[in-house]
Write a protein that holds these residues in place. Structure first.
Motif, PDB file in Angstrom:
ATOM      1  N   GLU A  32      83.264  40.626 -21.188  1.00  0.00           N
ATOM      2  CA  GLU A  32      81.704  40.394 -21.867  1.00  0.00           C
ATOM      3  C   GLU A  32      81.381  40.013 -22.689  1.00  0.00           C
ATOM      4  O   GLU A  32      81.213  40.088 -23.484  1.00  0.00           O
ATOM      5  CB  GLU A  32      80.636  40.687 -20.511  1.00  0.00           C
ATOM      6  N   GLU A  59      93.818  29.001 -15.825  1.00  0.00           N
ATOM      7  CA  GLU A  59      93.172  30.504 -16.339  1.00  0.00           C
ATOM      8  C   GLU A  59      94.570  31.604 -16.656  1.00  0.00           C
ATOM      9  O   GLU A  59      94.571  31.507 -18.412  1.00  0.00           O
ATOM     10  CB  GLU A  59      93.188  31.137 -15.428  1.00  0.00           C
ATOM     11  N   LEU A  86      83.233  32.891 -14.909  1.00  0.00           N
ATOM     12  CA  LEU A  86      83.910  32.692 -13.586  1.00  0.00           C
ATOM     13  C   LEU A  86      85.081  32.052 -13.442  1.00  0.00           C
ATOM     14  O   LEU A  86      85.566  32.400 -12.316  1.00  0.00           O
ATOM     15  CB  LEU A  86      82.721  31.222 -13.067  1.00  0.00           C
ATOM     16  N   TRP A 131      75.399  32.221 -20.823  1.00  0.00           N
ATOM     17  CA  TRP A 131      75.597  30.698 -20.153  1.00  0.00           C
ATOM     18  C   TRP A 131      77.269  30.453 -20.321  1.00  0.00           C
ATOM     19  O   TRP A 131      78.196  30.310 -19.866  1.00  0.00           O
ATOM     20  CB  TRP A 131      74.509  29.832 -20.083  1.00  0.00           C
ATOM     21  N   TYR A 132      77.448  30.989 -21.338  1.00  0.00           N
ATOM     22  CA  TYR A 132      78.932  30.820 -22.142  1.00  0.00           C
ATOM     23  C   TYR A 132      80.158  31.641 -21.273  1.00  0.00           C
ATOM     24  O   TYR A 132      80.991  31.101 -20.974  1.00  0.00           O
ATOM     25  CB  TYR A 132      79.046  30.292 -23.532  1.00  0.00           C
ATOM     26  N   THR A 133      79.208  32.682 -21.737  1.00  0.00           N
ATOM     27  CA  THR A 133      80.221  33.859 -21.085  1.00  0.00           C
ATOM     28  C   THR A 133      80.030  33.712 -19.461  1.00  0.00           C
ATOM     29  O   THR A 133      81.346  33.724 -19.341  1.00  0.00           O
ATOM     30  CB  THR A 133      79.665  35.337 -22.005  1.00  0.00           C
ATOM     31  N   ILE A 134      79.201  32.998 -19.188  1.00  0.00           N
ATOM     32  CA  ILE A 134      79.673  33.394 -17.537  1.00  0.00           C
ATOM     33  C   ILE A 134      80.225  31.973 -16.760  1.00  0.00           C
ATOM     34  O   ILE A 134      81.589  31.732 -16.223  1.00  0.00           O
ATOM     35  CB  ILE A 134      78.149  32.890 -16.906  1.00  0.00           C
ATOM     36  N   ARG A 135      79.771  31.064 -18.329  1.00  0.00           N
ATOM     37  CA  ARG A 135      81.321  29.490 -17.030  1.00  0.00           C
ATOM     38  C   ARG A 135      82.831  30.253 -17.650  1.00  0.00           C
ATOM     39  O   ARG A 135      83.273  29.848 -17.483  1.00  0.00           O
ATOM     40  CB  ARG A 135      80.091  28.817 -18.364  1.00  0.00           C
ATOM     41  N   ARG A 136      83.048  30.374 -18.740  1.00  0.00           N
ATOM     42  CA  ARG A 136      83.748  30.378 -19.010  1.00  0.00           C
ATOM     43  C   ARG A 136      84.931  32.018 -19.440  1.00  0.00           C
ATOM     44  O   ARG A 136      85.987  31.978 -19.932  1.00  0.00           O
ATOM     45  CB  ARG A 136      84.362  30.191 -21.495  1.00  0.00           C
TER      46      ARG A 136
END
Lengths: 284, 320
Positions: A173, A276, A192, A184-189
């Motif tokens: 992170e 992934e 999650l 938000w980008y970190t959470i999404r890419r």
């Protein structure tokens, strides 16, 4: 095919023995009872089987059972993941107690859970009476069934996501932030994609449990045919008429649906994992 | 065989839920009686549960020596599926093998706020009736049949009876799978205006429980004679070497001692002359009919009303 051919090269010894044991155990614990189910069903002719499992009342119950189980599992997917996040990432007083509370729905006999939920959400219960004034009927409607399924399925998502999140390297992170990604980008890419497989596992466990749940639902459902009658109740109904074949026929249909849905979920999981890996390959 | 084995014998009585207290006392009486008579100690083990579940357990191999269940249909099913005893079992003991009986009455909330007097009041709009699903609860089949028989007699035709029971079941907001669940719904959760109940259970609720002050019993003008029957499971009893004891155990249910106990535990005795006067006062006069009178026996009733595609299913079919 010989075992030697089935086996990819491995440095671990004892492949034949442990595979033999695995298959034997699976056969004994899982396949044997299920084959008994199929054998009982086979006493019906194909057309009898079809007319049992496509009866209007039975079809209405599939919709209710699978619909409420899917919805409840989805709710648990979101809120269970959130709870896991809070438990892993924050330190606070009483965290251990909260952590222990999560497992309570596992420990409670389900009938007790059903009776407790009715006591609270029933038309005369402290919450149910208030909701009723707002025109929301909970007990004895599909809403009540969903509520019971959310309750009993809750621990699954939390307990599958939690260990993955604990192992998650926070440096990733930080790296993401250092490279200029927004939260938000970190959470999404970053976060999650890592959590998705375990979230899906929790989801499918909660879903499977919800589909088969009887004890707690029966008290809060109201059990009105075509409206709030779940499939497991119809199976019991058949058994009360000593219609073993009919009962197992519905059970087979249910099992087939569940298997299909679990396969789809598993497939999705595999796809996500592959994606992934590719993504990581590109990164590296 | 050792001496100890010949001196103590064990019977397994497979029964349904509400007979628990009655058989607890009866077993003591029977053991005393049998010991005095033969010198043999008989120990009776009890198994209680929902009647349908109990019957399935016996079909699946539970080693019952005697059955004391809620309806003849379940015992018929056991006989038919296992051949453990003859299918004419019901004619072996007096009064269709039912040593005690009951009937279906209404339990209403104190003061009877909805003014419920008879079956007609149950189909009025706005009245909520609590009764379990007759497809899953043996006891609830008596409720349904009682309503049907009333309607058929009162309105004179089968179509009217179908309409009547349809209306009645549309007034059922919650249909539990068994009598226990329904009691919980009506008593603990406070749902519904009237609860269709076996008389013995209604009497138990209004005389013993802490809720006594909250309910009263209404007896309808006409009801059904509920006959919970008993039988020996001959093959099991023979294998366990207790055939004589099992037979005597059931015959003794018709004795003055047992009849008095049945009345004490709120069942109507078939020999009221043996019961206490004050116990008998609890049973009001009501016109009772039997399942044989109106429906031609349980097999017929089950087939026409409760099996899949039967009258009960049609009530809930869409588009009606």
């Amino acid at each position: 095919m010989t075992l030697r051919k089935m086996k990819a090269y491995s440095v671990l010894p004892g492949f034949s023995l442990s595979l033999g044991y695995t298959l034997f155990y699976l056969g004994l614990i899982v396949l044997l009872p299920i084959s008994a189910l199929v054998v009982k069903t086979m006493s019906l002719s194909w057309s009898e089987f079809w007319s049992v499992i496509t009866d209007a009342r039975v079809v209405a119950s599939y919709k209710l059972t699978f619909g409420t189980a899917l919805f409840a599992a989805s709710v648990n997917l979101i809120f269970g993941s959130l709870v896991a996040w809070v438990l892993v990432r924050y330190q606070f007083k009483g965290k251990r107690i909260v952590d222990a509370l999560i497992d309570l729905p596992f420990a409670l006999p389900t009938a007790v859970a059903g009776i407790a939920l009715v006591a609270i959400y029933g038309p005369n219960g402290p919450l149910g009476s208030v909701l009723l004034e707002w025109g929301i009927k909970v007990a004895y409607t599909p809403v009540g069934i969903t509520l019971a399924l959310i309750f009993i399925g809750f621990p699954f998502v939390v307990r599958t996501v939690q260990p993955i999140l604990e192992d998650f390297e926070q440096e990733l992170e930080e790296a993401s932030a250092a490279l200029g990604a927004g939260r938000w980008y970190t959470i999404r890419r970053v976060i999650l994609p890592h959590l998705f497989p375990s979230m899906l596992t929790g989801f499918s466990l909660a879903f499977a449990r919800g589909v088969g749940e009887y004890g707690s639902v029966i008290f809060i459902a109201g059990n009105i045919p075509m409206v709030s009658e779940i499939t497991p109740l119809l199976i019991i109904t058949k058994l009360e008429q000593y219609d073993y074949a009919g009962a197992t026929a519905i059970a087979c249909a249910m099992l087939l649906f569940s298997l299909l849905m679990l396969l789809v979920i598993n497939g999705l999981q595999g796809w996500l994992e592959r994606r992934e890996k590719q993504f990581e390959g590109v990164m590296a | 065989m050792t001496l100890a084995e010949t001196k103590t014998k064990t019977l397994l009585n497979v029964s349904y839920d509400p007979t628990r207290e009655f058989y607890k006392e009866y077993n003591v009486e029977f053991s005393t009686f049998y010991k005095a008579r033969t010198g043999i100690d008989v120990k009776v083990r009890q198994s209680h549960g929902g009647a349908g579940k109990q019957a399935r357990a016996v079909i699946d191999g539970l080693q019952a020596d005697v059955l004391t269940l809620a309806l003849a249909y379940d015992i018929d099913a056991i006989s038919e599926r296992t051949g453990l005893f003859d299918n004419n079992w019901q004619s072996r003991l007096p009064y269709s093998s039912a040593p005690y009986t009951s009937t279906i009455v209404f339990l209403v909330r104190k003061g009877n706020p909805k003014n419920i007097k008879d079956w007609d009041d149950l189909v009025k709009p706005g009245v909520q009736v609590i009764t379990p699903n007759p497809k899953t609860s043996g006891g609830a089949r008596w409720n349904y049949l009682a309503a049907w028989a009333y309607a058929e007699q009162r309105y004179g035709s089968e179509d009217k009876a179908i309409e009547f029971v349809s209306q009645l079941y549309r007034n059922v907001p919650v249909m539990d799978s068994g009598a226990r669940g329904s009691t919980n719904t009506f008593v603990r959760n406070g749902i519904g205006d009237v609860f269709l109940s076996w008389e013995n259970e209604a009497l138990l609720a209004t005389t013993k429980l802490s809720d006594a002050a909250e309910f009263e019993i209404i007896v309808p003008s006409l009801s059904i004679l509920a006959q919970p029957p008993v039988t020996v499971v001959h093959k099991h009893a023979k294998n366990h070497n207790v055939a004589k004891e099992a037979n005597m155990y059931l015959e003794y249910l018709y004795s003055p001692v047992a009849q008095r106990l049945a009345a004490k535990h709120f069942y109507r005795p078939v020999h009221p002359e043996f019961a206490d006067k004050k116990d008998l006062q609890r049973f009001p006069d009501v016109t009772l009919f039997t399942v044989n009178d109106v429906f031609g026996g349980w097999q017929q009733a089950q087939k026409k009303h409760f099996n899949d595609g039967g009258v009960f299913d049609k009530i809930y079919q869409p588009g009606r």
